[in-house]
Design a protein around this motif. Structure first.
Motif, mmCIF file in Angstrom:
data_model
loop_
_atom_site.group_PDB
_atom_site.id
_atom_site.type_symbol
_atom_site.label_atom_id
_atom_site.label_comp_id
_atom_site.label_asym_id
_atom_site.label_seq_id
_atom_site.Cartn_x
_atom_site.Cartn_y
_atom_site.Cartn_z
ATOM 1 N N ALA A 17 -24.819 16.587 -8.965
ATOM 2 C CA ALA A 17 -25.815 15.519 -8.840
ATOM 3 C C ALA A 17 -25.360 14.251 -9.546
ATOM 4 O O ALA A 17 -25.458 13.144 -9.004
ATOM 5 C CB ALA A 17 -27.159 15.991 -9.399
ATOM 6 N N ALA A 18 -24.824 14.405 -10.753
ATOM 7 C CA ALA A 18 -24.345 13.245 -11.510
ATOM 8 C C ALA A 18 -23.133 12.611 -10.826
ATOM 9 O O ALA A 18 -23.008 11.375 -10.759
ATOM 10 C CB ALA A 18 -23.983 13.661 -12.931
ATOM 11 N N ALA A 19 -22.241 13.445 -10.305
ATOM 12 C CA ALA A 19 -21.038 12.926 -9.651
ATOM 13 C C ALA A 19 -21.384 12.155 -8.381
ATOM 14 O O ALA A 19 -20.747 11.148 -8.057
ATOM 15 C CB ALA A 19 -20.081 14.074 -9.332
ATOM 16 N N LEU A 20 -22.398 12.623 -7.655
ATOM 17 C CA LEU A 20 -22.831 11.897 -6.460
ATOM 18 C C LEU A 20 -23.551 10.604 -6.839
ATOM 19 O O LEU A 20 -23.384 9.575 -6.180
ATOM 20 C CB LEU A 20 -23.759 12.787 -5.633
ATOM 21 C CG LEU A 20 -23.102 13.959 -4.909
ATOM 22 C CD1 LEU A 20 -24.166 14.875 -4.322
ATOM 23 C CD2 LEU A 20 -22.161 13.474 -3.820
ATOM 24 N N ALA A 21 -24.343 10.662 -7.898
ATOM 25 C CA ALA A 21 -25.123 9.493 -8.304
ATOM 26 C C ALA A 21 -24.230 8.348 -8.768
ATOM 27 O O ALA A 21 -24.492 7.181 -8.446
ATOM 28 C CB ALA A 21 -26.109 9.870 -9.403
ATOM 29 N N ASP A 22 -23.161 8.678 -9.518
ATOM 30 C CA ASP A 22 -22.312 7.594 -10.025
ATOM 31 C C ASP A 22 -21.148 7.246 -9.080
ATOM 32 O O ASP A 22 -20.348 6.365 -9.390
ATOM 33 C CB ASP A 22 -21.792 7.913 -11.438
ATOM 34 C CG ASP A 22 -20.765 9.037 -11.456
ATOM 35 O OD1 ASP A 22 -20.307 9.462 -10.388
ATOM 36 O OD2 ASP A 22 -20.412 9.478 -12.560
ATOM 37 N N GLY A 23 -21.085 7.941 -7.959
ATOM 38 C CA GLY A 23 -20.100 7.571 -6.938
ATOM 39 C C GLY A 23 -18.692 8.078 -7.169
ATOM 40 O O GLY A 23 -17.786 7.692 -6.416
ATOM 41 N N VAL A 43 -17.397 11.061 -6.694
ATOM 42 C CA VAL A 43 -16.930 11.887 -5.578
ATOM 43 C C VAL A 43 -16.464 11.003 -4.440
ATOM 44 O O VAL A 43 -15.361 11.175 -3.896
ATOM 45 C CB VAL A 43 -18.039 12.849 -5.107
ATOM 46 C CG1 VAL A 43 -17.636 13.539 -3.807
ATOM 47 C CG2 VAL A 43 -18.329 13.891 -6.181
ATOM 48 N N GLN A 44 -17.297 10.033 -4.072
ATOM 49 C CA GLN A 44 -16.930 9.131 -2.973
ATOM 50 C C GLN A 44 -15.686 8.318 -3.328
ATOM 51 O O GLN A 44 -14.841 8.055 -2.477
ATOM 52 C CB GLN A 44 -18.088 8.195 -2.648
ATOM 53 C CG GLN A 44 -17.834 7.298 -1.449
ATOM 54 C CD GLN A 44 -17.632 8.078 -0.154
ATOM 55 O OE1 GLN A 44 -18.507 8.841 0.251
ATOM 56 N NE2 GLN A 44 -16.488 7.909 0.486
ATOM 57 N N ALA A 45 -15.570 7.933 -4.590
ATOM 58 C CA ALA A 45 -14.405 7.146 -5.015
ATOM 59 C C ALA A 45 -13.123 7.941 -4.850
ATOM 60 O O ALA A 45 -12.086 7.399 -4.405
ATOM 61 C CB ALA A 45 -14.586 6.688 -6.457
ATOM 62 N N ARG A 46 -13.155 9.207 -5.194
ATOM 63 C CA ARG A 46 -11.951 10.054 -5.050
ATOM 64 C C ARG A 46 -11.618 10.249 -3.570
ATOM 65 O O ARG A 46 -10.446 10.255 -3.198
ATOM 66 C CB ARG A 46 -12.149 11.402 -5.741
ATOM 67 C CG ARG A 46 -12.008 11.325 -7.242
ATOM 68 C CD ARG A 46 -12.006 12.697 -7.886
ATOM 69 N NE ARG A 46 -10.983 13.585 -7.351
ATOM 70 C CZ ARG A 46 -9.670 13.496 -7.625
ATOM 71 N NH1 ARG A 46 -9.232 12.536 -8.427
ATOM 72 N NH2 ARG A 46 -8.833 14.347 -7.116
ATOM 73 N N VAL A 47 -12.635 10.404 -2.749
ATOM 74 C CA VAL A 47 -12.397 10.541 -1.312
ATOM 75 C C VAL A 47 -11.777 9.249 -0.766
ATOM 76 O O VAL A 47 -10.809 9.288 0.001
ATOM 77 C CB VAL A 47 -13.706 10.873 -0.568
ATOM 78 C CG1 VAL A 47 -13.501 10.787 0.950
ATOM 79 C CG2 VAL A 47 -14.191 12.264 -0.935
ATOM 80 N N ASP A 48 -12.331 8.127 -1.175
ATOM 81 C CA ASP A 48 -11.794 6.822 -0.716
ATOM 82 C C ASP A 48 -10.341 6.654 -1.134
ATOM 83 O O ASP A 48 -9.517 6.131 -0.384
ATOM 84 C CB ASP A 48 -12.633 5.673 -1.269
ATOM 85 C CG ASP A 48 -14.039 5.647 -0.688
ATOM 86 O OD1 ASP A 48 -14.259 6.275 0.367
ATOM 87 O OD2 ASP A 48 -14.925 4.999 -1.297
#
Length: 214
Positions: free
Chosen positions: A201-207, A209-214
């Motif tokens: 939840a925290a990793a999704l909230a602060d972005g 996870v998305q940053a690593r994918v990007d």
């Protein structure tokens, strides 16, 4: 009590955003851990919580990575259950969907080949349920022909290729075992990165996870 999986951990959504196989694994296990914490915190036993979780993964036309990813996912989830105190072996329930990201809009008929290879890999990898996305889905609402081909793909693989007759047919093959090991290690590292920032939840909230994918 009715055997219904009430929670779906949908890692295929992260795949569609461009995640690697290892990121898809790490994310799914991290969300699964968050689910276990929530359910046990609400009063369910660990065994009850494990029973109601289903995992959704993407299958691509990269046959061997898909097989290895599903095998690694089960290994990682079993390890989480063991570390959580489960006393009985745990089998991760997997619903695999053929990848939308691999599909072509401008040459849609080749998607039938891609979907067949992906569904085959999902079956060999041990998925309990497989959804084949219609080959014409990138064009909009699939037509009757696209839906029929999608349904028949699974039926043919089960009835004529007998994928459901053998448990883990790729097991023991060096390349598959090595790739499974490598993905399990990489997926566990991704889980560690997510846990370091406070969980899914925290990793999704602060972005992050998305940053690593990007």
């Amino acid at each position: 009590g009715k055997g219904i999986q009430g929670v779906v951990v949908d890692a295929a959504k992260l795949h569609e955003l461009g995640a690697s196989d290892a990121q898809e694994l790490g994310y799914s296990i991290a969300v699964g851990v968050e689910v276990l914490r929530t359910l046990t915190g609400a009063g369910l036993s660990l065994a009850e919580a494990l029973e109601v979780v289903e995992f959704r993964y993407a299958a691509t036309d990269e046959q061997f990575p898909t097989i290895a990813k599903l095998r690694a996912a089960r290994r990682l989830w079993a390890r989480v259950a063991e570390l959580s105190g489960a006393t009985e072996p745990v089998q991760q329930r997997q619903h695999v969907v053929t990848s939308r990201a691999m599909m072509s809009k401008y040459d849609p008929y080749v998607n039938m080949l891609r979907g067949t290879v992906a569904a085959f890999a999902a079956g060999v990898g041990g998925a309990e349920a497989v959804t084949v996305v219609p080959f014409d889905a990138p064009l909009g609402l699939p037509n009757a022909f696209g839906r029929r081909i999608a349904r028949n793909t699974s039926s043919l693989l089960i009835a004529e290729s007998h994928l459901a007759k053998v448990t883990d047919p790729a097991g023991g093959a060096y390349a598959v075992e090595k790739l499974t090991d490598d993905l399990a290690v990489a997926g566990w590292q991704e889980l560690g990165r997510i846990e370091e920032v406070g969980g899914a939840a925290a990793a999704l909230a602060d972005g992050c996870v998305q940053a690593r994918v990007d």
